[in-house]
Design a protein around this motif. Structure first.
Motif, PDB file in Angstrom:
ATOM      1  N   ALA A   1     -13.874  -0.819   0.070  1.00 32.57           N
ATOM      2  CA  ALA A   1     -13.064  -1.339   1.175  1.00 32.57           C
ATOM      3  C   ALA A   1     -13.210  -2.846   1.294  1.00 32.57           C
ATOM      4  O   ALA A   1     -12.246  -3.557   1.585  1.00 32.57           O
ATOM      5  CB  ALA A   1     -13.479  -0.660   2.479  1.00 32.57           C
ATOM      6  N   ILE A   2     -14.406  -3.350   1.054  1.00 37.12           N
ATOM      7  CA  ILE A   2     -14.653  -4.788   1.175  1.00 37.12           C
ATOM      8  C   ILE A   2     -14.148  -5.544  -0.045  1.00 37.12           C
ATOM      9  O   ILE A   2     -13.710  -6.693   0.055  1.00 37.12           O
ATOM     10  CB  ILE A   2     -16.166  -5.043   1.378  1.00 37.12           C
ATOM     11  N   ALA A   3     -14.174  -4.877  -1.211  1.00 40.22           N
ATOM     12  CA  ALA A   3     -13.945  -5.569  -2.476  1.00 40.22           C
ATOM     13  C   ALA A   3     -12.513  -6.069  -2.663  1.00 40.22           C
ATOM     14  O   ALA A   3     -12.285  -6.994  -3.432  1.00 40.22           O
ATOM     15  CB  ALA A   3     -14.329  -4.653  -3.642  1.00 40.22           C
ATOM     16  N   GLU A   4     -11.534  -5.475  -2.007  1.00 42.86           N
ATOM     17  CA  GLU A   4     -10.147  -5.917  -2.168  1.00 42.86           C
ATOM     18  C   GLU A   4      -9.989  -7.308  -1.545  1.00 42.86           C
ATOM     19  O   GLU A   4     -10.378  -7.521  -0.402  1.00 42.86           O
ATOM     20  CB  GLU A   4      -9.223  -4.906  -1.469  1.00 42.86           C
ATOM     21  N   PRO A   5      -9.454  -8.293  -2.279  1.00 41.38           N
ATOM     22  CA  PRO A   5      -9.430  -9.675  -1.783  1.00 41.38           C
ATOM     23  C   PRO A   5      -8.779  -9.852  -0.416  1.00 41.38           C
ATOM     24  O   PRO A   5      -9.301 -10.608   0.426  1.00 41.38           O
ATOM     25  CB  PRO A   5      -8.644 -10.409  -2.877  1.00 41.38           C
ATOM     26  N   ALA A   6      -7.656  -9.198  -0.166  1.00 35.38           N
ATOM     27  CA  ALA A   6      -6.988  -9.369   1.140  1.00 35.38           C
ATOM     28  C   ALA A   6      -7.873  -8.844   2.261  1.00 35.38           C
ATOM     29  O   ALA A   6      -7.994  -9.473   3.317  1.00 35.38           O
ATOM     30  CB  ALA A   6      -5.645  -8.649   1.142  1.00 35.38           C
TER      31      ALA A   6
ATOM     32  N   ALA B   1      -2.605 -10.782   8.787  1.00 31.01           N
ATOM     33  CA  ALA B   1      -1.695 -10.762   7.643  1.00 31.01           C
ATOM     34  C   ALA B   1      -1.527 -12.170   7.081  1.00 31.01           C
ATOM     35  O   ALA B   1      -1.500 -12.369   5.858  1.00 31.01           O
ATOM     36  CB  ALA B   1      -0.342 -10.186   8.055  1.00 31.01           C
ATOM     37  N   ALA B   2      -1.409 -13.159   7.979  1.00 29.25           N
ATOM     38  CA  ALA B   2      -1.269 -14.543   7.539  1.00 29.25           C
ATOM     39  C   ALA B   2      -2.530 -15.018   6.814  1.00 29.25           C
ATOM     40  O   ALA B   2      -2.454 -15.702   5.791  1.00 29.25           O
ATOM     41  CB  ALA B   2      -0.972 -15.447   8.738  1.00 29.25           C
TER      42      ALA B   2
ATOM     43  N   ALA C   1       2.135  -9.201   3.382  1.00 24.85           N
ATOM     44  CA  ALA C   1       3.180  -8.795   4.313  1.00 24.85           C
ATOM     45  C   ALA C   1       2.580  -7.979   5.453  1.00 24.85           C
ATOM     46  O   ALA C   1       1.485  -7.408   5.324  1.00 24.85           O
ATOM     47  CB  ALA C   1       4.238  -7.978   3.587  1.00 24.85           C
ATOM     48  N   ALA C   2       3.313  -7.900   6.561  1.00 29.33           N
ATOM     49  CA  ALA C   2       2.829  -7.173   7.734  1.00 29.33           C
ATOM     50  C   ALA C   2       2.541  -5.708   7.412  1.00 29.33           C
ATOM     51  O   ALA C   2       1.534  -5.147   7.858  1.00 29.33           O
ATOM     52  CB  ALA C   2       3.840  -7.276   8.866  1.00 29.33           C
TER      53      ALA C   2
ATOM     54  N   SER D   1      -1.104  -3.817   7.627  1.00 24.49           N
ATOM     55  CA  SER D   1      -1.349  -2.597   8.407  1.00 24.49           C
ATOM     56  C   SER D   1      -2.104  -1.564   7.579  1.00 24.49           C
ATOM     57  O   SER D   1      -3.020  -0.896   8.074  1.00 24.49           O
ATOM     58  CB  SER D   1      -0.020  -2.015   8.901  1.00 24.49           C
ATOM     59  N   ALA D   2      -1.735  -1.433   6.311  1.00 24.66           N
ATOM     60  CA  ALA D   2      -2.425  -0.486   5.435  1.00 24.66           C
ATOM     61  C   ALA D   2      -3.867  -0.914   5.204  1.00 24.66           C
ATOM     62  O   ALA D   2      -4.795  -0.085   5.222  1.00 24.66           O
ATOM     63  CB  ALA D   2      -1.681  -0.379   4.108  1.00 24.66           C
TER      64      ALA D   2
END
Length: 237
Positions: free
Chosen positions: A25-30, A50-51, A56-57, A61-62
């Motif tokens: 969960a932490i590893a994803e850059p976004a 999101a910004a 994207a919004a 959310s995901a």
């Protein structure tokens, strides 16, 4: 003698799986950018995150749903607004350690867009908000007068009840109110909690009567007075 290793207990397997899920969960850059942004203790909207994450919004959310599912963030609903913040101090401590290992600099400080005169002190319904309200909330806890910081549903400690009674708050009357006694109310400019509930309302009324704060005409703006700083420096200074 058999050299076959005994299987590890199920609890260890469960811990391994959960650790892997959290790391994923932490590893994803976004998502990592979202979590880093929340490290300053201020809550933010999905749009703001999101910004920060540059997605994207719908994608944000995901990502936030995944972080919430793993109990890394929590959702706060304040009126029509929805905010996200780190789930607890353990999450913040874990992220802090990872940031040290990664050599990641701290993110920029939170900068609200609220006009400065309202950001400093104002009313939120019937209690005190703004930087002064958030500071008061923190000092009441630091004095040991309120308990329940993690839950957001507060109760006076014995010392707190005596102290507030001595200052003029009628605790019994506050408790007879049909509303919630005391709670965290997320401040929309500071994105941190101030004191809400019946106790917050009683404190604001006392502060107005004692001349510790003044309310502007036809405005939510409040001003701390020199009397407040002189008589209660432990709470207002």
């Amino acid at each position: 003698m058999s050299t076959t290793s005994a299987p590890r207990p199920a609890v260890s397997e469960n811990a391994d799986v959960q650790l892997a899920r959290l790391a994923g969960a932490i590893a994803e850059p976004a998502r990592a950018r979202m979590l880093s942004c929340l490290m300053d203790g201020h809550a933010r909207t999905a749009t703001e995150l999101a910004a920060v994450a540059e997605v994207a919004a719908s994608t944000a959310s995901a990502h936030l749903a995944r972080l919430k599912e793993e109990r890394l963030v929590e959702l706060l609903v304040q009126g029509k607004h929805r905010y996200f913040r780190l789930a607890d101090d353990n999450v913040a401590a874990a992220l802090e350690s990872l940031m040290v290992v990664a050599g990641t600099p701290r993110t920029a400080a939170f900068e609200p867009s609220t006009p400065s005169r309202l950001r400093t002190a104002r009313t939120c319904y019937d209690h005190m908000a703004g930087t002064a309200g958030v500071a008061l909330h923190d000092r009441l806890h630091a004095q040991g007068w309120l308990s329940g910081l993690q839950s957001g549903s507060y109760e006076l400690t014995p010392e707190g009840a005596v102290a507030l009674e001595s200052l003029g708050v009628e605790i019994d009357a506050v408790r007879r109110s049909r509303r919630r006694f005391a709670c965290a109310c997320l401040d929309w400019s500071e994105r941190r909690p101030h004191l809400g509930g019946a106790l917050g309302a009683a404190w604001l009324q006392l502060s107005l009567r004692r001349g510790w704060v003044r309310q502007a005409l036809d405005s939510r703006e409040l001003a701390l007075t020199p009397k407040a700083l002189r008589e209660l420096p432990e709470l207002f200074a």
